[in-house]
Design an enzyme around this catalytic site. Sequence first.
Site, short mmCIF file in Angstrom:
data_model
loop_
_atom_site.label_atom_id
_atom_site.label_comp_id
_atom_site.label_asym_id
_atom_site.label_seq_id
_atom_site.Cartn_x
_atom_site.Cartn_y
_atom_site.Cartn_z
N LYS A 1 0.86 -1.20 0.00
CA LYS A 1 0.00 0.00 0.00
C LYS A 1 0.89 1.24 0.00
O LYS A 1 1.81 1.36 0.79
CB LYS A 1 -0.89 0.02 1.25
CG LYS A 1 -1.69 1.31 1.36
CD LYS A 1 -2.29 1.51 2.74
CE LYS A 1 -2.26 2.92 3.27
NZ LYS A 1 -2.30 4.05 2.36
N GLY B 1 -4.94 4.77 5.21
CA GLY B 1 -4.13 4.07 6.20
C GLY B 1 -5.00 3.53 7.32
O GLY B 1 -4.79 2.42 7.80
N GLU C 1 10.29 1.78 10.18
CA GLU C 1 11.22 2.84 9.77
C GLU C 1 10.47 4.15 10.01
O GLU C 1 9.54 4.47 9.27
CB GLU C 1 11.58 2.71 8.29
CG GLU C 1 12.25 1.40 7.92
CD GLU C 1 13.67 1.28 8.44
OE1 GLU C 1 14.24 2.31 8.87
OE2 GLU C 1 14.19 0.17 8.44
N CYS D 1 13.17 11.85 6.15
CA CYS D 1 13.17 11.29 7.52
C CYS D 1 14.53 11.44 8.19
O CYS D 1 14.60 11.68 9.39
CB CYS D 1 12.77 9.83 7.47
SG CYS D 1 13.74 8.88 6.30
N GLU E 1 9.82 16.54 15.07
CA GLU E 1 10.11 16.43 13.63
C GLU E 1 9.22 17.42 12.88
O GLU E 1 8.00 17.25 12.83
CB GLU E 1 9.83 14.99 13.16
CG GLU E 1 10.27 14.77 11.74
CD GLU E 1 9.94 13.36 11.25
OE1 GLU E 1 8.85 12.85 11.54
OE2 GLU E 1 10.79 12.79 10.54
P1 NAP Z 1 2.14 8.47 8.08
O1 NAP Z 1 1.03 9.43 8.19
O2 NAP Z 1 2.52 7.70 9.28
O3 NAP Z 1 1.72 7.48 6.88
C1 NAP Z 1 2.58 6.49 6.41
C2 NAP Z 1 1.77 5.39 5.78
O4 NAP Z 1 1.02 4.73 6.80
C3 NAP Z 1 0.75 5.86 4.76
O5 NAP Z 1 0.63 4.89 3.75
C4 NAP Z 1 -0.52 5.95 5.58
O6 NAP Z 1 -1.69 5.84 4.79
C5 NAP Z 1 -0.36 4.75 6.48
N1 NAP Z 1 -1.07 4.81 7.75
C6 NAP Z 1 -1.48 5.91 8.43
N2 NAP Z 1 -2.07 5.54 9.58
C7 NAP Z 1 -2.02 4.18 9.63
C8 NAP Z 1 -2.47 3.20 10.56
N3 NAP Z 1 -3.09 3.52 11.69
N4 NAP Z 1 -2.24 1.90 10.29
C9 NAP Z 1 -1.59 1.54 9.16
N5 NAP Z 1 -1.17 2.42 8.22
C10 NAP Z 1 -1.37 3.73 8.47
O7 NAP Z 1 3.49 9.13 7.61
P2 NAP Z 1 3.70 10.09 6.38
O8 NAP Z 1 3.20 11.42 6.80
O9 NAP Z 1 3.19 9.47 5.12
O10 NAP Z 1 5.29 10.09 6.26
C11 NAP Z 1 6.09 10.93 6.97
C12 NAP Z 1 6.75 10.21 8.13
O11 NAP Z 1 7.46 9.08 7.66
C13 NAP Z 1 7.78 11.08 8.81
O12 NAP Z 1 7.68 10.93 10.20
C14 NAP Z 1 9.10 10.51 8.30
O13 NAP Z 1 10.19 10.76 9.13
C15 NAP Z 1 8.78 9.07 8.20
N6 NAP Z 1 9.71 8.39 7.27
C16 NAP Z 1 10.63 7.53 7.77
C17 NAP Z 1 11.53 6.90 6.94
C18 NAP Z 1 12.55 5.92 7.47
O14 NAP Z 1 13.10 5.15 6.68
N7 NAP Z 1 12.82 5.90 8.76
C19 NAP Z 1 11.49 7.16 5.57
C20 NAP Z 1 10.55 8.04 5.08
C21 NAP Z 1 9.64 8.65 5.95
P3 NAP Z 1 -2.45 7.18 4.30
O15 NAP Z 1 -1.49 7.94 3.47
O16 NAP Z 1 -3.58 6.64 3.52
O17 NAP Z 1 -2.83 7.90 5.54
#
Ligand code: NAP
Length: 472
Positions: free
Chosen positions: A170, A203, A245, A279, A379
């Site tokens: 997804k 999500g 991650e 990130c 962050e």
């Molecule tokens: P996010 O809101 O946590 O969403 C990430 C993914 O998870 C999306 O596909 C989202 O779907 C889904 N999701 C949201 N809530 C969920 C739940 N309760 N259960 C399962 N899936 C769920 O994060 P983001 O805003 O897309 O990304 C930014 C974050 O990612 C930042 O904190 C960044 O630091 C982190 N990041 C970390 C890395 C690493 O390798 N450590 C790399 C890149 C990014 P929807 O989009 O449909 O809500």
Amino acid sequence: MRVYDKFYINGQWVEPIGKGSDEVINPANGEISARVPYGNTEDVNAAVRAAKNAFGSWSNTTAAERADFLRKIAVEGEKRNADLTQTIIDELGMPIQHAAAFQVDPLAIICESFAVKAKHMEEAKEVGNSVIIQEPIGVCAMINPWNYPVWQMIGKIAPAIAAGCTMVVKAASQTPSHLFMFAEICDAVGLPAGVFNMVHGSGREIGTALSSHPDVDMVTFTGSTAAGVQVTNAASTDVKRVCLELGGKSPFIITEEADLEAAIDFGINDVMVNTGQTCNALTRMVIHESVYEQAVELAKSKSEALTIGNPLDPNVFVGPMSSPGQKQSVLDYIDQAIADGARLVTGGTEMPAGLTKGNYVLPTVFADVTNDMAIAQEEVFGPVLVMIKYSTIVQAIEIANDTPYGLASAVWAGDKDKATTIARRIRAGQCAINGGEPNHEAPFGGYKESGNGREFGVEGMHEYCEIKSLQY
Ligand code: NAP
């Protein structure tokens, strides 16, 4: 506008069971760039069923066969490079000078990296009267964020294919189109039915259905720490493996002997690329007091020299934020930092000159920041750098480690040995030494609230393995 209306499940394009759809908005101009279907839990069930049915035969293929598929995906991916790059520009707003280089070009490199590593799955280690072997863990659910969509996607899919796992993937709601294109790539290379399956939707529904599905053996999740905790809770009822991650607030220690101009150049590029939506961005610069004001001046001039604007312009370094919500969140952090007493060196909450629409935020630098301020602890996920002063190296390391995160770090010292000594004392999964570049052969992942898994390198493939010991 791209329009998709089917999911790729069990080697076929199928009508979604869920009847919703969603529009994807171009962050540079507010126009609709794609329309995609929104599935539901029943779509997840169908995809997991396909992955489960395919696992038996796929896990019995040879490493050479799986490596062959990865190489075919690399070739087909290169043919689709321009299409994939365009989705990144249209949906994320990443400027054209970075979109292919940082997101899409690595697809073939990462496929080749894991094609080579697949052979490790057939190795056995003898320990006394035992032989230790590795086996693929099974059906993997992969949930990805919007900030580096293609890179994150292939960083999960390639090692899973190499290991012999099957998967349901997804993408984030904001950046879905690349995943539909990747399904076309898998179809074109004849990847056996059910090995790769994709669904799309929120999500909250699709992500939760994947994380809690009884036939999913492992969830690999990249995203925010808050959602990572929810995934872990949903996956805990049947003790799935969860590979996380997550976010970061990474420190960059600059000592008094550092090549200051080179260090600031490296640091500003690192923070501002992808409009700060990275990130492992080095968002906390920790600088020796003797060179602090000079560093602030260099950071100001370097940030102000960055071209901001339309991501299709090849001269643009800083594009829009990915969404209006993301922009507002960054502006709120900037306001709060000013209220907390940080010195605004450049940037701020005004729209950049010459731009009237789009989710733009000026490259912003704060000085006189203390590590207890929200701008230093949370962050921000935008083009915002904070500069913190230290007097002794012990203090610098304390500041670096005073964070709930531990994803990345950097040190720039007089020489590599001194920098390495400092790097070893930072609690983070990676450290760039005197400007060291990222390496797709090295493991990537975080300590503390930045996660618990590793992607890339042979360690990245081991995440997808179970270990069995045979006693003789
Ligand atoms: P996010 O809101 O946590 O969403 C990430 C993914 O998870 C999306 O596909 C989202 O779907 C889904 N999701 C949201 N809530 C969920 C739940 N309760 N259960 C399962 N899936 C769920 O994060 P983001 O805003 O897309 O990304 C930014 C974050 O990612 C930042 O904190 C960044 O630091 C982190 N990041 C970390 C890395 C690493 O390798 N450590 C790399 C890149 C990014 P929807 O989009 O449909 O809500």
